[in-house]
Design a protein around this motif. Structure first.
Motif, PDB file in Angstrom:
ATOM      1  N   LEU A 149       0.845  -1.185   0.000  1.00  0.00           N
ATOM      2  CA  LEU A 149       0.000   0.000   0.000  1.00  0.00           C
ATOM      3  C   LEU A 149       0.884   1.239   0.000  1.00  0.00           C
ATOM      4  CD1 LEU A 149      -2.539  -1.069   2.794  1.00  0.00           C
ATOM      5  CD2 LEU A 149      -2.778  -1.370   0.309  1.00  0.00           C
ATOM      6  N   VAL A 150       0.586   2.160  -0.893  1.00  0.00           N
ATOM      7  CA  VAL A 150       1.257   3.455  -0.911  1.00  0.00           C
ATOM      8  C   VAL A 150       0.339   4.437  -0.198  1.00  0.00           C
ATOM      9  CG1 VAL A 150       2.230   5.295  -2.323  1.00  0.00           C
ATOM     10  CG2 VAL A 150       2.393   2.907  -3.093  1.00  0.00           C
ATOM     11  N   LEU A 151       0.737   4.893   0.980  1.00  0.00           N
ATOM     12  CA  LEU A 151      -0.117   5.755   1.780  1.00  0.00           C
ATOM     13  C   LEU A 151       0.094   7.210   1.385  1.00  0.00           C
ATOM     14  CD1 LEU A 151       0.343   4.147   5.327  1.00  0.00           C
ATOM     15  CD2 LEU A 151      -1.026   3.366   3.376  1.00  0.00           C
ATOM     16  N   LEU A 152      -0.910   7.786   0.720  1.00  0.00           N
ATOM     17  CA  LEU A 152      -0.853   9.193   0.320  1.00  0.00           C
ATOM     18  C   LEU A 152      -1.250  10.042   1.520  1.00  0.00           C
ATOM     19  CD1 LEU A 152      -2.609   8.912  -3.170  1.00  0.00           C
ATOM     20  CD2 LEU A 152      -0.162   8.836  -2.657  1.00  0.00           C
ATOM     21  N   THR A 153      -0.305  10.742   2.085  1.00  0.00           N
ATOM     22  CA  THR A 153      -0.544  11.468   3.327  1.00  0.00           C
ATOM     23  C   THR A 153      -0.498  12.972   3.099  1.00  0.00           C
ATOM     24  OG1 THR A 153       1.776  11.656   4.030  1.00  0.00           O
ATOM     25  CG2 THR A 153       0.636   9.594   4.529  1.00  0.00           C
ATOM     26  N   ALA A 154      -0.874  13.713   4.132  1.00  0.00           N
ATOM     27  CA  ALA A 154      -0.815  15.169   4.067  1.00  0.00           C
ATOM     28  C   ALA A 154       0.606  15.604   3.733  1.00  0.00           C
ATOM     29  CB  ALA A 154      -1.253  15.768   5.400  1.00  0.00           C
ATOM     30  N   TYR A 176      -2.475  -4.669   8.655  1.00  0.00           N
ATOM     31  CA  TYR A 176      -1.843  -5.044   7.388  1.00  0.00           C
ATOM     32  C   TYR A 176      -0.360  -5.320   7.597  1.00  0.00           C
ATOM     33  CZ  TYR A 176      -0.593  -4.751   2.420  1.00  0.00           C
ATOM     34  OH  TYR A 176      -0.145  -5.033   1.152  1.00  0.00           O
ATOM     35  N   ASP A 177       0.115  -6.481   7.108  1.00  0.00           N
ATOM     36  CA  ASP A 177       1.521  -6.825   7.263  1.00  0.00           C
ATOM     37  C   ASP A 177       2.264  -6.881   5.940  1.00  0.00           C
ATOM     38  OD1 ASP A 177       0.521  -9.122   6.164  1.00  0.00           O
ATOM     39  OD2 ASP A 177       1.170 -10.466   7.772  1.00  0.00           O
ATOM     40  N   GLY A 178       1.652  -6.345   4.890  1.00  0.00           N
ATOM     41  CA  GLY A 178       2.316  -6.273   3.593  1.00  0.00           C
ATOM     42  C   GLY A 178       3.260  -5.083   3.509  1.00  0.00           C
ATOM     43  N   ILE A 179       3.724  -4.792   2.308  1.00  0.00           N
ATOM     44  CA  ILE A 179       4.636  -3.672   2.083  1.00  0.00           C
ATOM     45  C   ILE A 179       3.889  -2.358   2.288  1.00  0.00           C
ATOM     46  CG2 ILE A 179       6.077  -2.505   0.363  1.00  0.00           C
ATOM     47  CD1 ILE A 179       6.366  -5.311  -0.988  1.00  0.00           C
ATOM     48  N   VAL A 180       4.462  -1.464   3.065  1.00  0.00           N
ATOM     49  CA  VAL A 180       3.879  -0.137   3.276  1.00  0.00           C
ATOM     50  C   VAL A 180       4.873   0.913   2.791  1.00  0.00           C
ATOM     51  CG1 VAL A 180       3.193   1.578   5.008  1.00  0.00           C
ATOM     52  CG2 VAL A 180       2.345  -0.770   5.162  1.00  0.00           C
ATOM     53  N   VAL A 181       4.376   1.818   1.957  1.00  0.00           N
ATOM     54  CA  VAL A 181       5.180   2.902   1.399  1.00  0.00           C
ATOM     55  C   VAL A 181       4.593   4.223   1.879  1.00  0.00           C
ATOM     56  CG1 VAL A 181       6.137   3.915  -0.707  1.00  0.00           C
ATOM     57  CG2 VAL A 181       5.517   1.482  -0.665  1.00  0.00           C
ATOM     58  N   LEU A 182       5.432   5.091   2.416  1.00  0.00           N
ATOM     59  CA  LEU A 182       4.971   6.398   2.873  1.00  0.00           C
ATOM     60  C   LEU A 182       5.198   7.434   1.788  1.00  0.00           C
ATOM     61  CD1 LEU A 182       3.874   8.279   5.054  1.00  0.00           C
ATOM     62  CD2 LEU A 182       6.205   8.540   5.915  1.00  0.00           C
ATOM     63  N   ALA A 183       4.127   8.096   1.375  1.00  0.00           N
ATOM     64  CA  ALA A 183       4.208   9.173   0.382  1.00  0.00           C
ATOM     65  C   ALA A 183       3.790  10.482   1.027  1.00  0.00           C
ATOM     66  CB  ALA A 183       3.298   8.861  -0.807  1.00  0.00           C
ATOM     67  N   HIS A 190      17.063  11.570   6.510  1.00  0.00           N
ATOM     68  CA  HIS A 190      16.584  11.557   7.896  1.00  0.00           C
ATOM     69  C   HIS A 190      15.091  11.218   7.934  1.00  0.00           C
ATOM     70  CE1 HIS A 190      20.346  13.388   9.346  1.00  0.00           C
ATOM     71  NE2 HIS A 190      20.295  14.111   8.233  1.00  0.00           N
ATOM     72  N   ALA A 191      14.325  11.856   7.044  1.00  0.00           N
ATOM     73  CA  ALA A 191      12.885  11.573   6.985  1.00  0.00           C
ATOM     74  C   ALA A 191      12.631  10.144   6.535  1.00  0.00           C
ATOM     75  CB  ALA A 191      12.200  12.562   6.049  1.00  0.00           C
ATOM     76  N   LEU A 192      13.461   9.643   5.623  1.00  0.00           N
ATOM     77  CA  LEU A 192      13.309   8.273   5.150  1.00  0.00           C
ATOM     78  C   LEU A 192      13.571   7.280   6.281  1.00  0.00           C
ATOM     79  CD1 LEU A 192      12.798   6.379   2.761  1.00  0.00           C
ATOM     80  CD2 LEU A 192      15.243   6.550   2.208  1.00  0.00           C
ATOM     81  N   ARG A 193      14.593   7.535   7.072  1.00  0.00           N
ATOM     82  CA  ARG A 193      14.876   6.669   8.215  1.00  0.00           C
ATOM     83  C   ARG A 193      13.717   6.706   9.213  1.00  0.00           C
ATOM     84  NH1 ARG A 193      18.784   2.735   8.991  1.00  0.00           N
ATOM     85  NH2 ARG A 193      20.457   4.114   8.294  1.00  0.00           N
ATOM     86  N   ALA A 194      13.153   7.893   9.418  1.00  0.00           N
ATOM     87  CA  ALA A 194      12.020   8.020  10.339  1.00  0.00           C
ATOM     88  C   ALA A 194      10.825   7.212   9.850  1.00  0.00           C
ATOM     89  CB  ALA A 194      11.632   9.490  10.493  1.00  0.00           C
ATOM     90  N   ALA A 195      10.612   7.192   8.526  1.00  0.00           N
ATOM     91  CA  ALA A 195       9.516   6.404   7.967  1.00  0.00           C
ATOM     92  C   ALA A 195       9.710   4.925   8.264  1.00  0.00           C
ATOM     93  CB  ALA A 195       9.419   6.638   6.460  1.00  0.00           C
ATOM     94  N   ASP A 201       8.190   0.184   4.850  1.00  0.00           N
ATOM     95  CA  ASP A 201       9.236  -0.548   4.152  1.00  0.00           C
ATOM     96  C   ASP A 201       9.966   0.335   3.160  1.00  0.00           C
ATOM     97  OD1 ASP A 201       8.609  -3.413   5.064  1.00  0.00           O
ATOM     98  OD2 ASP A 201       6.675  -2.707   4.322  1.00  0.00           O
ATOM     99  N   LEU A 202       9.242   1.275   2.575  1.00  0.00           N
ATOM    100  CA  LEU A 202       9.788   2.161   1.552  1.00  0.00           C
ATOM    101  C   LEU A 202       9.196   3.555   1.718  1.00  0.00           C
ATOM    102  CD1 LEU A 202       9.239  -0.205  -1.516  1.00  0.00           C
ATOM    103  CD2 LEU A 202      11.485   0.381  -0.593  1.00  0.00           C
ATOM    104  N   GLY A 203       9.870   4.528   1.131  1.00  0.00           N
ATOM    105  CA  GLY A 203       9.331   5.877   1.083  1.00  0.00           C
ATOM    106  C   GLY A 203       9.269   6.358  -0.349  1.00  0.00           C
ATOM    107  N   TYR A 204       8.398   7.316  -0.590  1.00  0.00           N
ATOM    108  CA  TYR A 204       8.327   8.028  -1.864  1.00  0.00           C
ATOM    109  C   TYR A 204       9.160   9.304  -1.727  1.00  0.00           C
ATOM    110  CZ  TYR A 204       4.471   6.331  -4.940  1.00  0.00           C
ATOM    111  OH  TYR A 204       3.679   5.649  -5.830  1.00  0.00           O
ATOM    112  N   MET A 205       9.928   9.632  -2.735  1.00  0.00           N
ATOM    113  CA  MET A 205      10.512  10.963  -2.846  1.00  0.00           C
ATOM    114  C   MET A 205      10.125  11.500  -4.215  1.00  0.00           C
ATOM    115  SD  MET A 205      14.486  12.300  -2.468  1.00  0.00           S
ATOM    116  CE  MET A 205      14.570  12.074  -0.686  1.00  0.00           C
TER     117      MET A 205
END
Length: 324
Positions: A149-154, A176-183, A190-195, A201-205
């Protein structure tokens, strides 16, 4: 670095990062640069003028990545096409057929349920990550069988969600225990490590990749990001009917008042804009540009490999701070 859910990409990722798929921005050069440097490269199939061009893009990217692997002995990060699955996409069936032919390792679905494309993509070995902007959307995509899931956040650029990323990630991880991506809002390592610490599991840049030499963005768009800050981002439904993060200076340059925009989805670009404000009538997305809250981290236009190297250094520095 990456979780057990992504172990089959072990050794191929310099960072747990996806170069976000961006309309009219992500193209062949950016994809090749991202994947060569160990970042998952993603682009909307809609960036191609036709299904035939989509096939050409994929063939070109794959050939250049194979050449890179032959020269360096290092396998590139995965390429990840982004497919709009909403019924309004008249090319959905044709674009899907091209993807099935090329057998991508990962596909991101947007604007709707991934249900109709999951089986054929799984049959060719692709992981399917679904864009979601609410808890209910996340539950439905999980129930459908999405691998991630790619979570589209504020704070994400372009069409986005409204939920706080901390609350969104933790709520999704509860079921949910699948792949989670923070967008949304990831501007450095630093923000990626915080995610990751949060449970991703992954971040969007996205926004920082707009301001790279390899992106297809207008040079004025890139410079506007360098010159701007998060205060220049406006969340509005006026242009697409959906919540969208847009750059105020580009709205002003198009002859519109960011503080007095028409109602939801009401702007017909080319009619509602003062044609005397520009030499030619601006077009939605081509002259009115998006950006995310991470704009404040954009300080210069740089090459993608330099951006990745800087982000890797920041990511490692942040990891050191987490050590006991």
């Amino acid at each position: 670095m990456t979780s057990d859910r992504l172990q089959h990409f072990h050794g191929r990722l310099a960072l747990p990062l996806i170069a976000a798929p961006m309309f009219l921005v992500s193209g062949v050069e950016l994809m090749v640069a991202a994947c060569r440097n160990g970042v998952i490269g993603s682009f909307p199939t809609a960036n191609c003028r036709s299904t035939e061009q989509l096939d050409e893009w994929l063939t070109d990217i794959e050939a250049r990545l194979r050449w890179h692997e032959d020269q360096t002995g290092r396998k590139a990060a995965p390429l990840c096409p982004n497919l709009i699955v909403h019924r309004s996409n008249a090319r959905l069936e044709q674009d899907l057929a091209v993807l099935l032919h090329h057998r991508p390792e990962i596909v991101i679905t947007s604007v709707g349920s991934p249900t109709t494309v999951l089986k054929p993509l799984h049959d060719v070995g692709a992981l399917v990550l679904a864009d979601v902007a609410s808890i209910r959307h996340a539950e439905r995509a999980a129930e459908a069988g999405a691998d991630g899931l790619v979570l589209l956040t504020a704070g994400a650029g372009g069409q986005t969600g409204w939920l706080n990323p901390f609350a969104f990630v933790r709520a999704v991880r509860a079921f949910y225990d699948g792949i989670v991506v923070l967008a949304g809002g990831i501007s450095d390592g630093h923000a990626l490590r915080a995610a990751e610490v949060l449970g991703c599991d992954l971040g969007y840049m996205g926004t920082k990749f707009i301001a790279t030499r390899e992106s297809m963005a207008d040079e004025r768009h890139k410079q506007m990001l360098v010159d701007g800050s998060a205060d220049d981002i406006l969340l509005t439904t006026a242009f697409t009917g959906l919540q969208t993060s847009m750059l105020k200076p580009s709205i002003l340059a198009a002859g519109l008042d960011p503080d007095d925009l028409p109602a939801r989805g009401a702007i017909d670009v080319g009619k509602d804009i003062d044609v005397n404000a520009r030499e030619s009538r601006p077009e939605r997305w081509r002259d009115i540009w998006s950006g995310g809250h991470s704009i404040s981290g954009v300080t210069e236009v740089m090459e993608a490999n330099d951006l990745v190297a800087r982000t890797v250094a920041e990511y490692r520095e942040a990891g050191g701070r987490l050590s006991p």
